[in-house]
Design a protein around this motif. Sequence first.
Motif, PDB file in Angstrom:
ATOM      1  N   LYS A  28      10.787  47.468 -42.392  1.00 53.63           N
ATOM      2  CA  LYS A  28      10.536  48.707 -41.655  1.00 53.63           C
ATOM      3  C   LYS A  28      10.778  49.931 -42.528  1.00 53.63           C
ATOM      4  N   THR A  29      11.796  49.886 -43.359  1.00 55.07           N
ATOM      5  CA  THR A  29      12.069  50.990 -44.280  1.00 55.07           C
ATOM      6  C   THR A  29      10.934  51.132 -45.293  1.00 55.07           C
ATOM      7  N   ALA A  30      10.416  50.011 -45.777  1.00 61.52           N
ATOM      8  CA  ALA A  30       9.295  50.048 -46.719  1.00 61.52           C
ATOM      9  C   ALA A  30       8.061  50.670 -46.075  1.00 61.52           C
ATOM     10  N   ILE A  31       7.801  50.343 -44.814  1.00 60.75           N
ATOM     11  CA  ILE A  31       6.662  50.935 -44.096  1.00 60.75           C
ATOM     12  C   ILE A  31       6.869  52.433 -43.954  1.00 60.75           C
ATOM     13  N   SER A  32       8.080  52.844 -43.616  1.00 62.25           N
ATOM     14  CA  SER A  32       8.406  54.265 -43.487  1.00 62.25           C
ATOM     15  C   SER A  32       8.176  55.011 -44.794  1.00 62.25           C
ATOM     16  N   LYS A  33       8.564  54.398 -45.903  1.00 55.05           N
ATOM     17  CA  LYS A  33       8.395  55.031 -47.218  1.00 55.05           C
ATOM     18  C   LYS A  33       6.936  55.111 -47.643  1.00 55.05           C
ATOM     19  N   LEU A  34       6.067  54.367 -46.951  1.00 62.24           N
ATOM     20  CA  LEU A  34       4.627  54.454 -47.207  1.00 62.24           C
ATOM     21  C   LEU A  34       3.963  55.544 -46.363  1.00 62.24           C
ATOM     22  N   GLY A  35       4.731  56.135 -45.437  1.00 64.21           N
ATOM     23  CA  GLY A  35       4.209  57.239 -44.642  1.00 64.21           C
ATOM     24  C   GLY A  35       3.884  56.896 -43.207  1.00 64.21           C
ATOM     25  N   TYR A  36       4.313  55.740 -42.734  1.00 65.11           N
ATOM     26  CA  TYR A  36       3.986  55.290 -41.390  1.00 65.11           C
ATOM     27  C   TYR A  36       5.256  55.012 -40.583  1.00 65.11           C
ATOM     28  N   ASP A  37       5.171  55.210 -39.268  1.00 65.24           N
ATOM     29  CA  ASP A  37       6.262  54.828 -38.391  1.00 65.24           C
ATOM     30  C   ASP A  37       6.346  53.300 -38.363  1.00 65.24           C
ATOM     31  N   ALA A  38       7.563  52.797 -38.145  1.00 60.87           N
ATOM     32  CA  ALA A  38       7.770  51.358 -38.038  1.00 60.87           C
ATOM     33  C   ALA A  38       8.739  51.117 -36.890  1.00 60.87           C
ATOM     34  N   ASP A  39       8.183  50.864 -35.709  1.00 60.90           N
ATOM     35  CA  ASP A  39       8.968  50.756 -34.476  1.00 60.90           C
ATOM     36  C   ASP A  39       9.783  52.029 -34.298  1.00 60.90           C
ATOM     37  N   ASP A  40      11.088  51.928 -34.366  1.00 55.54           N
ATOM     38  CA  ASP A  40      11.956  53.084 -34.117  1.00 55.54           C
ATOM     39  C   ASP A  40      12.256  53.915 -35.368  1.00 55.54           C
ATOM     40  N   ILE A  41      11.789  53.478 -36.526  1.00 49.96           N
ATOM     41  CA  ILE A  41      12.013  54.226 -37.771  1.00 49.96           C
ATOM     42  C   ILE A  41      10.811  55.137 -38.012  1.00 49.96           C
ATOM     43  N   LYS A  42      11.072  56.419 -38.101  1.00 52.84           N
ATOM     44  CA  LYS A  42      10.003  57.396 -38.316  1.00 52.84           C
ATOM     45  C   LYS A  42       9.540  57.384 -39.773  1.00 52.84           C
ATOM     46  N   ALA A  43       8.299  57.776 -39.978  1.00 59.35           N
ATOM     47  CA  ALA A  43       7.721  57.843 -41.320  1.00 59.35           C
ATOM     48  C   ALA A  43       8.472  58.855 -42.178  1.00 59.35           C
ATOM     49  N   ASP A  44       8.631  58.513 -43.441  1.00 58.69           N
ATOM     50  CA  ASP A  44       9.197  59.436 -44.410  1.00 58.69           C
ATOM     51  C   ASP A  44       8.277  60.652 -44.495  1.00 58.69           C
ATOM     52  N   GLU A  45       8.834  61.847 -44.364  1.00 59.77           N
ATOM     53  CA  GLU A  45       8.009  63.060 -44.296  1.00 59.77           C
ATOM     54  C   GLU A  45       7.193  63.302 -45.559  1.00 59.77           C
ATOM     55  N   VAL A  46       7.779  63.086 -46.718  1.00 56.90           N
ATOM     56  CA  VAL A  46       7.054  63.301 -47.979  1.00 56.90           C
ATOM     57  C   VAL A  46       5.895  62.311 -48.091  1.00 56.90           C
TER      58      VAL A  46
END
Length: 115
Positions: free
Chosen positions: A86-104
């Motif tokens: 989920k953290t890897a998906i977030s770092k790609l710019g996408y939400d992953a369930d309850d983890i929001k996408a990394d803004e950058v």
Amino acid sequence: MKLLKTVLFVFAMFLSANAFAQKKVETTVIKTAIYCDHCKQCESCGDRLNVGLLKTKGVQMVVLDEKAMTITVTYNTKKTDLATIKTAISKLGYDADDIKADEVAYDSLDGCCKK
């Protein structure tokens, strides 16, 4: 007779060690937010998700369903866990369930991939 017992003991130890060393594969479906209808073919997000997630240690397969807004991930639980994925998906710019996408990372997506 003693040699036979020793050989059998070593063989049994080998079998039990091999059973514990086998990988455990799980598949999970992660809810995300995808706003374009061509994400699989999109130059920025299609490859970004597939290639980016496959670089994550333990991830074996990624299937994007842009209509259902889900990412199905098959992974080896001995090498990674759901939180890491989920953290890897977030770092790609996408939400992953309850983890929001990394803004950058989100800001670097194509305009069609943003809300």
